[in-house]
Every structure is written in C-alpha cells, then in structure tokens.
Scaffold this motif. Structure first.
Motif, PDB file in Angstrom:
ATOM      1  N   ASN A  70      22.277  31.735  62.975  1.00 43.60           N
ATOM      2  CA  ASN A  70      20.897  31.264  62.919  1.00 43.60           C
ATOM      3  C   ASN A  70      20.113  31.908  61.777  1.00 43.60           C
ATOM      4  OD1 ASN A  70      21.076  29.577  65.254  1.00 43.60           O
ATOM      5  ND2 ASN A  70      20.983  31.400  66.530  1.00 43.60           N
ATOM      6  N   GLN A  71      20.699  32.930  61.177  1.00 43.30           N
ATOM      7  CA  GLN A  71      20.028  33.609  60.073  1.00 43.30           C
ATOM      8  C   GLN A  71      20.810  33.536  58.767  1.00 43.30           C
ATOM      9  OE1 GLN A  71      19.283  37.643  61.285  1.00 43.30           O
ATOM     10  NE2 GLN A  71      17.834  37.071  62.886  1.00 43.30           N
ATOM     11  N   LEU A  72      22.128  33.427  58.881  1.00 40.67           N
ATOM     12  CA  LEU A  72      22.966  33.488  57.690  1.00 40.67           C
ATOM     13  C   LEU A  72      24.050  32.419  57.751  1.00 40.67           C
ATOM     14  CD1 LEU A  72      23.105  35.374  55.182  1.00 40.67           C
ATOM     15  CD2 LEU A  72      24.871  36.649  56.379  1.00 40.67           C
ATOM     16  N   VAL A  73      24.131  31.613  56.708  1.00 39.40           N
ATOM     17  CA  VAL A  73      25.187  30.609  56.587  1.00 39.40           C
ATOM     18  C   VAL A  73      26.254  31.199  55.672  1.00 39.40           C
ATOM     19  CG1 VAL A  73      25.796  28.287  55.824  1.00 39.40           C
ATOM     20  CG2 VAL A  73      23.582  28.712  56.918  1.00 39.40           C
ATOM     21  N   ALA A  74      27.387  31.537  56.250  1.00 39.17           N
ATOM     22  CA  ALA A  74      28.446  32.210  55.495  1.00 39.17           C
ATOM     23  C   ALA A  74      29.598  31.258  55.220  1.00 39.17           C
ATOM     24  CB  ALA A  74      28.959  33.428  56.265  1.00 39.17           C
ATOM     25  N   ALA A  75      30.129  31.340  54.018  1.00 40.17           N
ATOM     26  CA  ALA A  75      31.301  30.552  53.635  1.00 40.17           C
ATOM     27  C   ALA A  75      32.313  31.484  53.007  1.00 40.17           C
ATOM     28  CB  ALA A  75      30.912  29.449  52.655  1.00 40.17           C
ATOM     29  N   GLN A  76      33.590  31.288  53.364  1.00 41.33           N
ATOM     30  CA  GLN A  76      34.652  32.134  52.821  1.00 41.33           C
ATOM     31  C   GLN A  76      35.564  31.301  51.946  1.00 41.33           C
ATOM     32  OE1 GLN A  76      37.100  34.089  55.763  1.00 41.33           O
ATOM     33  NE2 GLN A  76      38.069  35.438  54.268  1.00 41.33           N
ATOM     34  N   LEU A  77      35.852  31.825  50.779  1.00 43.05           N
ATOM     35  CA  LEU A  77      36.720  31.156  49.819  1.00 43.05           C
ATOM     36  C   LEU A  77      37.934  32.038  49.596  1.00 43.05           C
ATOM     37  CD1 LEU A  77      36.839  28.640  47.973  1.00 43.05           C
ATOM     38  CD2 LEU A  77      35.769  30.010  46.192  1.00 43.05           C
ATOM     39  N   VAL A  78      39.114  31.502  49.879  1.00 45.65           N
ATOM     40  CA  VAL A  78      40.329  32.305  49.768  1.00 45.65           C
ATOM     41  C   VAL A  78      41.173  31.860  48.586  1.00 45.65           C
ATOM     42  CG1 VAL A  78      42.443  33.048  50.931  1.00 45.65           C
ATOM     43  CG2 VAL A  78      40.332  32.774  52.237  1.00 45.65           C
ATOM     44  N   THR A  79      41.275  30.570  48.357  1.00 42.96           N
ATOM     45  CA  THR A  79      42.083  30.056  47.258  1.00 42.96           C
ATOM     46  C   THR A  79      41.305  30.209  45.965  1.00 42.96           C
ATOM     47  OG1 THR A  79      43.097  28.429  48.735  1.00 42.96           O
ATOM     48  CG2 THR A  79      43.348  28.059  46.386  1.00 42.96           C
ATOM     49  N   THR A  80      41.641  31.235  45.197  1.00 41.21           N
ATOM     50  CA  THR A  80      40.828  31.556  44.022  1.00 41.21           C
ATOM     51  C   THR A  80      41.567  31.345  42.698  1.00 41.21           C
ATOM     52  OG1 THR A  80      41.490  33.865  44.237  1.00 41.21           O
ATOM     53  CG2 THR A  80      39.406  33.211  45.261  1.00 41.21           C
ATOM     54  N   GLN A  81      42.767  30.822  42.721  1.00 42.63           N
ATOM     55  CA  GLN A  81      43.468  30.556  41.463  1.00 42.63           C
ATOM     56  C   GLN A  81      42.980  29.222  40.915  1.00 42.63           C
ATOM     57  OE1 GLN A  81      47.594  31.100  42.690  1.00 42.63           O
ATOM     58  NE2 GLN A  81      47.614  33.114  41.751  1.00 42.63           N
ATOM     59  N   LEU A  82      41.719  29.220  40.542  1.00 41.13           N
ATOM     60  CA  LEU A  82      41.039  28.012  40.092  1.00 41.13           C
ATOM     61  C   LEU A  82      40.341  28.295  38.775  1.00 41.13           C
ATOM     62  CD1 LEU A  82      39.280  27.220  43.492  1.00 41.13           C
ATOM     63  CD2 LEU A  82      41.356  26.115  42.645  1.00 41.13           C
ATOM     64  N   ASP A  83      40.165  27.243  37.965  1.00 41.65           N
ATOM     65  CA  ASP A  83      39.339  27.438  36.777  1.00 41.65           C
ATOM     66  C   ASP A  83      37.874  27.375  37.194  1.00 41.65           C
ATOM     67  OD1 ASP A  83      38.531  24.727  36.995  1.00 41.65           O
ATOM     68  OD2 ASP A  83      40.098  24.058  35.622  1.00 41.65           O
ATOM     69  N   ALA A  84      36.984  27.585  36.235  1.00 44.94           N
ATOM     70  CA  ALA A  84      35.563  27.716  36.556  1.00 44.94           C
ATOM     71  C   ALA A  84      35.000  26.466  37.227  1.00 44.94           C
ATOM     72  CB  ALA A  84      34.785  28.038  35.286  1.00 44.94           C
ATOM     73  N   ASP A  85      35.320  25.285  36.700  1.00 41.71           N
ATOM     74  CA  ASP A  85      34.767  24.049  37.271  1.00 41.71           C
ATOM     75  C   ASP A  85      35.295  23.788  38.677  1.00 41.71           C
ATOM     76  OD1 ASP A  85      33.324  23.663  34.974  1.00 41.71           O
ATOM     77  OD2 ASP A  85      34.747  22.249  34.073  1.00 41.71           O
ATOM     78  N   ASP A  86      36.602  24.015  38.858  1.00 43.62           N
ATOM     79  CA  ASP A  86      37.171  23.812  40.195  1.00 43.62           C
ATOM     80  C   ASP A  86      36.607  24.823  41.180  1.00 43.62           C
ATOM     81  OD1 ASP A  86      38.718  21.648  39.484  1.00 43.62           O
ATOM     82  OD2 ASP A  86      40.491  22.849  39.007  1.00 43.62           O
ATOM     83  N   LEU A  87      36.285  26.017  40.711  1.00 47.43           N
ATOM     84  CA  LEU A  87      35.696  27.019  41.587  1.00 47.43           C
ATOM     85  C   LEU A  87      34.340  26.552  42.101  1.00 47.43           C
ATOM     86  CD1 LEU A  87      35.762  29.892  42.820  1.00 47.43           C
ATOM     87  CD2 LEU A  87      34.541  30.662  40.774  1.00 47.43           C
ATOM     88  N   LEU A  88      33.545  25.962  41.232  1.00 51.35           N
ATOM     89  CA  LEU A  88      32.242  25.446  41.664  1.00 51.35           C
ATOM     90  C   LEU A  88      32.404  24.404  42.760  1.00 51.35           C
ATOM     91  CD1 LEU A  88      30.253  25.086  38.306  1.00 51.35           C
ATOM     92  CD2 LEU A  88      29.897  26.759  40.140  1.00 51.35           C
ATOM     93  N   ARG A  89      33.377  23.526  42.590  1.00 55.01           N
ATOM     94  CA  ARG A  89      33.628  22.505  43.617  1.00 55.01           C
ATOM     95  C   ARG A  89      34.099  23.156  44.922  1.00 55.01           C
ATOM     96  NH1 ARG A  89      33.263  17.452  41.823  1.00 55.01           N
ATOM     97  NH2 ARG A  89      33.253  17.152  39.547  1.00 55.01           N
ATOM     98  N   ALA A  90      34.930  24.179  44.793  1.00 58.29           N
ATOM     99  CA  ALA A  90      35.411  24.861  45.997  1.00 58.29           C
ATOM    100  C   ALA A  90      34.262  25.543  46.732  1.00 58.29           C
ATOM    101  CB  ALA A  90      36.485  25.884  45.613  1.00 58.29           C
ATOM    102  N   VAL A  91      33.339  26.141  45.990  1.00 58.46           N
ATOM    103  CA  VAL A  91      32.178  26.772  46.611  1.00 58.46           C
ATOM    104  C   VAL A  91      31.336  25.733  47.337  1.00 58.46           C
ATOM    105  CG1 VAL A  91      30.004  27.963  46.149  1.00 58.46           C
ATOM    106  CG2 VAL A  91      32.094  28.699  44.994  1.00 58.46           C
ATOM    107  N   ALA A  92      31.088  24.605  46.665  1.00 62.97           N
ATOM    108  CA  ALA A  92      30.294  23.546  47.285  1.00 62.97           C
ATOM    109  C   ALA A  92      30.953  23.043  48.565  1.00 62.97           C
ATOM    110  CB  ALA A  92      30.095  22.392  46.300  1.00 62.97           C
ATOM    111  N   MET A  93      32.254  22.808  48.513  1.00 60.34           N
ATOM    112  CA  MET A  93      32.956  22.317  49.698  1.00 60.34           C
ATOM    113  C   MET A  93      32.943  23.351  50.817  1.00 60.34           C
ATOM    114  SD  MET A  93      36.194  20.071  48.258  1.00 60.34           S
ATOM    115  CE  MET A  93      36.842  21.370  47.210  1.00 60.34           C
ATOM    116  N   ALA A  94      33.026  24.637  50.451  1.00 58.78           N
ATOM    117  CA  ALA A  94      32.991  25.691  51.469  1.00 58.78           C
ATOM    118  C   ALA A  94      31.684  25.668  52.247  1.00 58.78           C
ATOM    119  CB  ALA A  94      33.193  27.057  50.820  1.00 58.78           C
TER     120      ALA A  94
END
Length: 334
Positions: A70-94
């Motif tokens: 109710n106070q914090l929306v947390a997202a975890q990203l584990v698959t990090t072998q991504l280039d910069a653009d794919d990382l942004l998409r992964a963050v958004a999807m998370a």
C-alpha cells in the motif's frame, strides 16, 4: 527422502533461495539494514554485492516480504543480460506497463506516466535489479536516467542494484561517475565465519523440526566450514548430500570423516562432470567450487544425483519389506 528418516518436516538445505530460512549473520544483518535504510530514504541507489551463493537473493526476497504494497510498488528484475533499450522494456514490463509497439521515447513517457500515477495513491516505486553485474555500462546509465523522473522535489523511482563483485568493478568506470554520486549506500556481503557457519546449519535444521537427529560432532562443523568457506550455497550443497548419505547408510551421527568423504565426492563430480575448464575452475579456490557457471552446473548435477539416490533408497526399502513378508516359515517352529 532423508527428511523422513530423520523425522524432519521439510528439506533444510534446499538450493532455491527461501526467505523463511533467512539467517541473520553479522554480514547479512548489516546488508539487510542497508536495504531497509534505502527503503526508508526513498531515493538514490543502494548497491549490495557478494560472491556467488552468498545469500543476496534471499536478502532481497526477505525484504520484499516486509514491504507494504500500500506504500511501495516493488518490481524485481533478474534477467539482466540485456542491452540498454531492452532493459528499459524489461523495467516497464516488471511494473506492468505495456511496451507493445512503442519506440523508446513513447516507452519512457508511458513509464513516467505510471510512476506519476502512484503519487496520488500515496505510493512510490522501487526497482530491484538482481545479477546486476551482467549489465553493460550503457544499461546502468539508462537506470540512472530513470532516476531523473521527478514530480516537484520527489523522486519517482528508486533502484537497488544487487550483484557479484564484478558489479563494483563495473561501477568504477568513468562513464558511471554520475551514477556513483547517486549511490546512497553500498555494502559487500562477505562469507560467514566458523561459528556463524555452525549456527547457520543448526538454524536451518531447527526450522524443519530438528531435535539433534542426526547428531553433528564438533569436527563435522569444522569440515563443513573448511569446504564451504562460509558461503551459504556451498554449505547447503554439502549438507544436503551429507544428510542424504547418512540416511542411505542408516547413520544418526555425522563426524568430520563423513563430511570430508562427501566433500571429496562433490569435488570429483565437478572435475569429471564438466569440461577441463570447469575442472580447473573448480580447483581454483580449493573447495571444489568456482565462482562462475561450474557451480551452477554442479548444483544441477547434485539435484539429479539426489533424486537417483532417493529412488534407490525407496527401492531398497520396498525390497526389504517384500523380503520380510515373503520370508518362509521355519519348519522347526511351525
């Protein structure tokens, strides 16, 4: 399984991280305190590093269990072998933001809109990036750019970077100077000492109802520490096999010789089960574990071997019961 033989309610040394088994060594308590401090501060980057199997993922999962949604929306990203653009998409999807058919500018706009939408709800966003040592410098710089999202004086996104020691080296690069200035706190999670190693083993056993069966001799803990160097995953791998071997032999006492025998078997399996490169990596640290992929391969082989040995134990028990029921009557007693 050996749990039944020893009267345990569960598997004490599973390899998958489980916050229910969290053990607060001095190092783990301090690392966890840094994570909690970061959540309280609500801004900047927190960086936690540690060797393979040091317990970083368990720390993260323990933190996630304590977070109030109710106070914090947390997202975890584990698959990090991504280039910069794919990382942004992964963050958004998370965070549950749709990324379909969006270019980078649109993606950033959608992500910012999502972060802004949390403010009226009294919430903020936390991104936890695990295995962050796999990120490129450019990808990490993209994370820094995301931290620029603000509403008034309030930052909209906070990030925790968790990874192996290579992450610290990566962040020393000149291109990440601006990110280093935004690091609120950093901590390197080291191995446990001999006393903590024993307490760790006993803690996990008690969590599944251990009542000193099996009984560990003092020398057994010395041997466990010698092999594992105080790294939790190494301890789990070794103790899992030690208990299984004891159950197969129907033994209730574990001495140093039992631990050493199992440790030698693990070293041998690692050296024989992989390539020559794997074997040399296994020998490099003297414990039968390298700090890279060989350790992962070993764990997979341990699981397969454990299943095979468990099936063998079950079969032996079935044969014993069958022989007992089929045993002919003694004619002298009939």
């Amino acid at each position: 399984m050996y749990e039944t033989f020893f009267g345990l309610s569960g598997k004490p040394f599973q390899l998958n991280p489980d916050p229910a088994f969290f053990y607060g060594s001095r190092g783990h308590k301090r690392a966890f305190a840094y994570l909690q401090y970061g959540v309280h501060q609500g801004e900047g980057f927190i960086v936690i590093t540690g060797e393979v199997g040091a317990g970083k993922t368990t720390l993260v999962r323990s933190l996630l269990e304590q977070i109030d949604p109710n106070q914090l929306v947390a997202a975890q990203l584990v698959t990090t072998q991504l280039d910069a653009d794919d990382l942004l998409r992964a963050v958004a999807m998370a965070f549950g933001v749709s990324t379909k058919a969006l270019d980078k500018a649109q993606l950033l706009a959608e992500l910012e809109a999502f972060l802004v939408s949390l403010v009226p709800q009294g919430k903020r966003a936390l991104l936890i990036v695990d295995e962050a040592q796999n990120l490129s410098g450019r990808a990490i710089e993209e994370l820094r750019m995301l931290s620029n999202f603000q509403l008034g004086n309030q930052g909209l996104l906070q990030s925790f970077l968790v990874g192996q020691p290579e992450l610290r080296q990566l962040m020393q690069g000149p291109e990440l100077q601006q990110l280093r200035q935004r690091v609120t706190a950093s901590y390197h999670l080291g191995p446990m000492d001999r006393a903590e190693t024993q307490s760790y083993v006993e803690h996990r056993l008690r969590h599944v109802g251990w009542t000193n069966d099996p009984r560990f001799e003092a020398g057994a803990f010395d041997a466990i520490y010698t092999f594992s160097a105080g790294i939790p995953r190494r301890i789990n791998t070794l103790c899992n096999r030690v208990l299984l071997a004891a159950a197969l032999s129907e033994e209730h006492d574990i001495a140093a010789v039992n631990v050493d025998t199992t440790a030698d078997e693990i070293r041998l399996e690692l050296s024989e089960g992989g390539t020559d490169g794997d074997a040399s990596s296994a020998r490099a640290d003297g414990f039968g574990f390298g700090d890279g992929e060989p350790a992962v391969g070993l764990e997979q082989r341990v699981v397969r071997l454990e299943r095979a040995m468990t099936a063998t134990l079950d079969l032996l028990q079935q044969l014993r019961r069958s022989q007992a029921s089929a045993r002919p009557l003694d004619p002298l007693k009939s």
